[in-house]
Write an enzyme that holds these catalytic residues in place. Structure first.
Site, PDB file in Angstrom:
ATOM      1  N   SER A 162       0.833  -1.204   0.000  1.00  0.00           N
ATOM      2  CA  SER A 162       0.000   0.000   0.000  1.00  0.00           C
ATOM      3  C   SER A 162       0.867   1.253   0.000  1.00  0.00           C
ATOM      4  O   SER A 162       0.395   2.342  -0.329  1.00  0.00           O
ATOM      5  CB  SER A 162      -0.898   0.025   1.229  1.00  0.00           C
ATOM      6  OG  SER A 162      -1.640  -1.165   1.330  1.00  0.00           O
ATOM      7  N   GLU A 176     -22.806  14.083  10.761  1.00  0.00           N
ATOM      8  CA  GLU A 176     -22.125  14.180  12.045  1.00  0.00           C
ATOM      9  C   GLU A 176     -20.689  13.665  12.000  1.00  0.00           C
ATOM     10  O   GLU A 176     -19.816  14.169  12.712  1.00  0.00           O
ATOM     11  CB  GLU A 176     -22.923  13.427  13.115  1.00  0.00           C
ATOM     12  CG  GLU A 176     -24.320  13.992  13.389  1.00  0.00           C
ATOM     13  CD  GLU A 176     -25.384  13.534  12.398  1.00  0.00           C
ATOM     14  OE1 GLU A 176     -25.055  12.727  11.498  1.00  0.00           O
ATOM     15  OE2 GLU A 176     -26.543  13.973  12.517  1.00  0.00           O
ATOM     16  N   PHE A 195     -27.419  11.625  18.353  1.00  0.00           N
ATOM     17  CA  PHE A 195     -26.813  11.596  17.030  1.00  0.00           C
ATOM     18  C   PHE A 195     -25.293  11.728  17.072  1.00  0.00           C
ATOM     19  O   PHE A 195     -24.620  11.513  16.062  1.00  0.00           O
ATOM     20  CB  PHE A 195     -27.452  12.648  16.125  1.00  0.00           C
ATOM     21  CG  PHE A 195     -28.950  12.515  16.049  1.00  0.00           C
ATOM     22  CD1 PHE A 195     -29.542  11.253  16.113  1.00  0.00           C
ATOM     23  CD2 PHE A 195     -29.783  13.619  15.961  1.00  0.00           C
ATOM     24  CE1 PHE A 195     -30.924  11.096  16.078  1.00  0.00           C
ATOM     25  CE2 PHE A 195     -31.163  13.483  15.924  1.00  0.00           C
ATOM     26  CZ  PHE A 195     -31.737  12.216  15.985  1.00  0.00           C
TER      27      PHE A 195
END
Lengths: 615, 615
Positions: free
Chosen positions: A29, A356, A381
């Site tokens: 990677s 959020e 939330f």
């Protein structure tokens, strides 16, 4: 002029060697993005004061694909700031070169490793540059293609476009392969181009291993001044080493010693004497902000105020003292009352819409650029952003969270809107502060205390009006509590916070009529907790009853139990144990047995039990 | 043929009247979608057996914008299944008509109200129809424009397109206004069309108040058979009542009595005698699945196995008995070992890519269609979906979660990958089951117990190999524990789970050499908890030491304290209290003081203290 080919080769060499030495890590990677990052850092685009990572004018570099940490560390080694020997400490205990970047390494902007978070953090830094500090630095975020599946990325995309963050550049390393196989789109770069463009960004598609194309892309980006840009680069995982290049099954796997020898042979001679050059940025000053004195808290003559309202008022009151505070809200500022701040300081209020996760990520970016972000939405939330909140602790964040509409006491809206796990969530964080005031005065004082405190702090507010309990000059400190009622004859101590403080006071009045006395403690600071006061109460009364508008696990009851673990005392926890529903607040407090009625019942049980055992 | 105009008017009437009566609620958000939903339900498209909501052939209707609940309930009233009187109980205590839809109301498919979740749930139901039950029912999801800002929506979009869910239809009610003002894009429907198309969906843009266009759109959708479709409808919030129509400041606000009178005057005469007709679906049977007997657990002769590996093996072993189980994983199936199931039952394994929120939402959809979803990723990354997990409890979900790579014992990858708050998170849920086995045998048995259990269950697995502790015929039950070492001379009881059980056993051996004895309890079921065994241990030994690879709040220590709250005993909690970092697993267990060494130290302190006090 840097010899980019040689630098890229050196960086590949470092990435391979350090991960083989560690016996774990993600070399493939790293190799896919090696040319992109070499071009960025050493191709003349990136401006950075290598001797002062905190220079406010530095361009910022965030590896959202944090697992490419070998590449990340190798870049700074190629810049001459990390030795090869230090690289070989990679992933070892106490090395600053951790498995995924953390602030233990001084060039890390933000801890990453949970995917899909870096773009939000970068957007926060870019927002800071454009709207707050007003500095010309640019923010670069290296993204993996796999992590583009995370919804949080698209939140960051839409908000960055909304705020026209042309100083934000995403570099998407499309190496086709995820951890366990191909991504949804493989090397179909058009899919990414279409999505990126549809989300309001500029898109430049390139071959991510072709240095002239890479450099040209960074030049072209400078011409785009009305929107953020994504460079979408076709790359090969493991690029540069034939037997791992573009091959599945090589994610997160270092080469064995013998494989490394073969790989290094393929790479050919490495010039370790070269050092990549990076120019310093201009020396500008952030927009100056001068702290001013505050007017005192004043709720004289006021009867009842919702603590959420007091939160908004407090933001306004404390703002002169904290000119570096910024306020973010997820499209509910008229419910959390952060809109009161917006009305006064429009330029330091940022609407984050119903997203959020990105809100918390951007707050982290702002925090890491020395702002004090106050972040608000319904307590329920904030659970949406738990992973971002969790990760922010590893970046030593200085973020202030406010969760409104806590508990069943919100009433009619029902369970979906009730924050009943927020205390548990914020308590899990190392060194977090968790506050839950019961009236407007304490709320106001505690908002100021949060701003003073360096670190993650959470304040929980209540929807409905509650009476003022405290004088304007009362002192509230993080880690404190208030004894509201106390008597030598107390049969138990009621430990409450927020809405239940008022229930405890009602219970006190009722019980007093029957000559039963209880201590009432307002535990406005859940973490840190005032263990001394609790221990004294345990000693004096012989029984503790906690009452909270929150589920049992990780809540006030368990926080108090933890504080008293060394000093055994009977503990009774009144909390939300039944499936909540719609109804009037008082009906629901009764239903969940966290009302004055439930407290009275429990106290009488205890008193009766004592009499019984005394007989 | 239904008189749609009259029905829409009746539905508007109901929506207004019930919210005014309740004194709260969202009439304007209901009015914007009233024509769309009238067209869908009563225009001939929707097939539903009104007398049997659980009929597997029913089309499914999910209100992702759950706050439009007045509209939702009014639709079923217009269908003749709810009386006007029942509507007037809206939002009252014990009414099935809660503020946001919940299963208390029998036509609710899934509890909604936390925005941005309905599309994932719908995608799960559509996935079930297409790949599992193989039934022709269709799933319809009503979406708000504000909630399209949630990243979870775009996760659902990409996965629904990936699985070519042409049986899934989204209906986007673009009414321009959010809670506190305009959305990011207002009435610019092109933005949505471009994004939806870029994410691989069909898009149909219409006027959401023009019934012929609405009906034509539903017809057109039927022609699109290779992808999901989104109807993007331009609407007006509060449509039908001039003084609230398209006006800001009217979110979540019912009309006052006097305003209602004016509104009803505007609406004109309402025909309450009409009933909307819905045709029944075809009577098909879901693909039959026959339960078969299992081969027994067999780890004979095996030395060490990681519990994550045992999890994967267990999925395969139990699969004949639970033919309705499905397995979902977020692109780490080779780490969680859910890939073992995939290898055997490819057709019941669904790759969810790195999009945990949608994974949980789709699992909920599958669960509500009577499947048993097993959902796995790293424990740390389940925090990404906390809001979806939280909400699933309000839908009475039957989902099995597995979080691998728990705790600092994962070692070199570092803090970002360490699940250290997962026990707290899952413990918060009402009636949840939280399991944390220490060896392969107990893991395997507990995976079977999870499948048997109806409800939300979580199992935490460990990355590294651990020795087999139990015989193949040992019995493990939800709510149980095992006493591994016990002696009349025990000075303390060590309560451990997972990796720390092995540390406790090591400590036992060391202490035994010095003639100090400890009880060792494997608390493999954290919730429900075996309080009886803990109480007995407290009584017998006089001290409890909990040891866990998890942060303090909401973890094993606090769970044990809650269980023992009524029976005071000194409790000592060894848990992760320092900022975790990279290193070898054993180094990190020592660093965090949760290793055998730390246990020995604490036991000796206790033993010494006792001697001291005896003197």
């Amino acid at each position: 002029m840097n010899n980019l080919e040689s630098l890229a080769k050196l960086i590949r060499y470092y990435s391979l060697v350090m991960s083989t030495e560690a016996g774990s890590g993600h070399p493939t990677s790293s190799l896919s993005a090696a040319d992109l990052m070499t071009g960025l850092l050493f191709g003349g685009t990136f401006k950075y004061d290598l001797d002062n990572p905190q220079n406010p004018n530095n361009d910022r570099l965030i590896f959202s694909k944090g697992h490419a940490s070998p590449l990340f560390y190798s870049l700074w080694a190629a810049a001459g700031k990390v030795t090869e020997k230090e690289l070989l400490s990679f992933r070892k205990f106490n090395s600053p070169l951790e498995g995924h970047p953390t602030p233990a390494f001084r060039y890390t902007e933000a801890a990453t490793g949970s995917l899909g978070q870096g773009l939000s953090i970068g957007a926060g830094m870019a927002l800071n540059a454009k709207y707050v500090d007003k500095l010309p630095y640019r923010t670069y975020v290296l993204l993996g293609d796999s992590e583009m599946a995370e919804g949080s990325q698209w939140e960051a995309m839409e908000l960055a476009a909304h705020y026209k963050l042309s100083n934000l550049l995403g570099i998407m390393d499309v190496n086709r392969l995820g951890q366990r196989g191909e991504t949804m789109y493989g090397h179909d770069l058009d899919v990414y181009r279409e999505r990126v463009t549809a989300f309001g960004w500029g898109a430049i598609v390139i071959d991510g291993h072709h240095l002239p194309q890479i450099l040209a892309a960074f030049e072209k980006v400078k011409e785009i001044t009305d929107r953020p840009v994504m460079i979408i680069a076709k790359t090969l995982k493991g690029k540069g080493v034939s037997f791992i290049e573009d091959k599945n099954g090589w994610h997160g796997k270092p080469l064995k010693k013998e494989e490394l020898s073969r790989a290094l042979e393929e790479l050919g001679p490495i010039d370790k004497t070269i050092t990549g050059q990076i120019s310093k940025p201009e020396n500008r000053k952030p927009t100056e902000q001068i702290a001013q004195k505050l007017r005192p808290v004043s709720y004289t003559g006021v009867k009842g105020v919702a603590t959420r309202h007091a939160y908004g008022s407090a933001l306004v009151r404390i703002s002169p003292r904290f000119p570096n505070m910024v306020v973010l809200d997820a499209e509910v500022s008229n419910s959390t009352f952060s809109e009161l701040f917006k009305e006064v300081h429009h330029e330091r209020f940022f609407e984050m819409y119903i997203a959020e996760q990105n809100m918390v990520g951007m707050a982290l970016g702002l925090s890491l650029r020395n702002k004090i972000p106050f972040v608000s939405t319904f307590a329920a939330f904030l659970s949406r952003a738990f992973d971002q909140i969790r990760m922010s602790q590893y970046s030593n964040a200085n973020i202030k969270f406010c969760g409104s509409h806590a508990g069943v006491s919100i009433g009619e809206d029902g369970s979906s809107q009730m924050g009943l796990e927020d205390l548990a969530m914020f308590r899990t964080l190392l060194d977090s502060v968790v506050l839950y005031p019961s009236d407007a005065v304490s709320t106001d004082k505690l908002v100021e205390a949060m701003a003073e405190h360096k670190g993650i702090a959470y304040i929980r507010t209540t929807r409905k009006d509650t009476p003022i309990l405290y004088r304007n000059d009362e002192v509230f400190r993080i880690g404190g509590s208030k004894i509201l009622r106390s008597n030598p004859k107390d049969v138990a101590a009621i430990v409450a916070a927020g809405i239940t403080v008022h229930e405890a006071l009602k219970a006190y009045e009722e019980l007093k009529k029957e000559n039963i006395f209880i201590r009432v403690i307002d535990l406005y600071s859940i973490k840190p907790i005032d263990a001394a006061t609790l221990k004294q109460a345990a000693k004096d009364t012989g029984a503790i009853i906690t009452v909270e508008d929150h589920f049992e696990a990780g809540g006030i009851g368990e926080a108090v139990q933890s504080a008293l673990a060394g000093q055994p005392v009977p503990l009774y926890s009144l909390c939300v144990r039944k499936m909540p529903k719609s109804g009037k607040p008082d009906e629901l407090l009764d239903f969940e047995e966290i009302s004055a009625k439930a407290i009275i019942k429990k106290v009488k049980e205890i008193a009766k039990g004592r009499k019984g055992s005394a007989r």
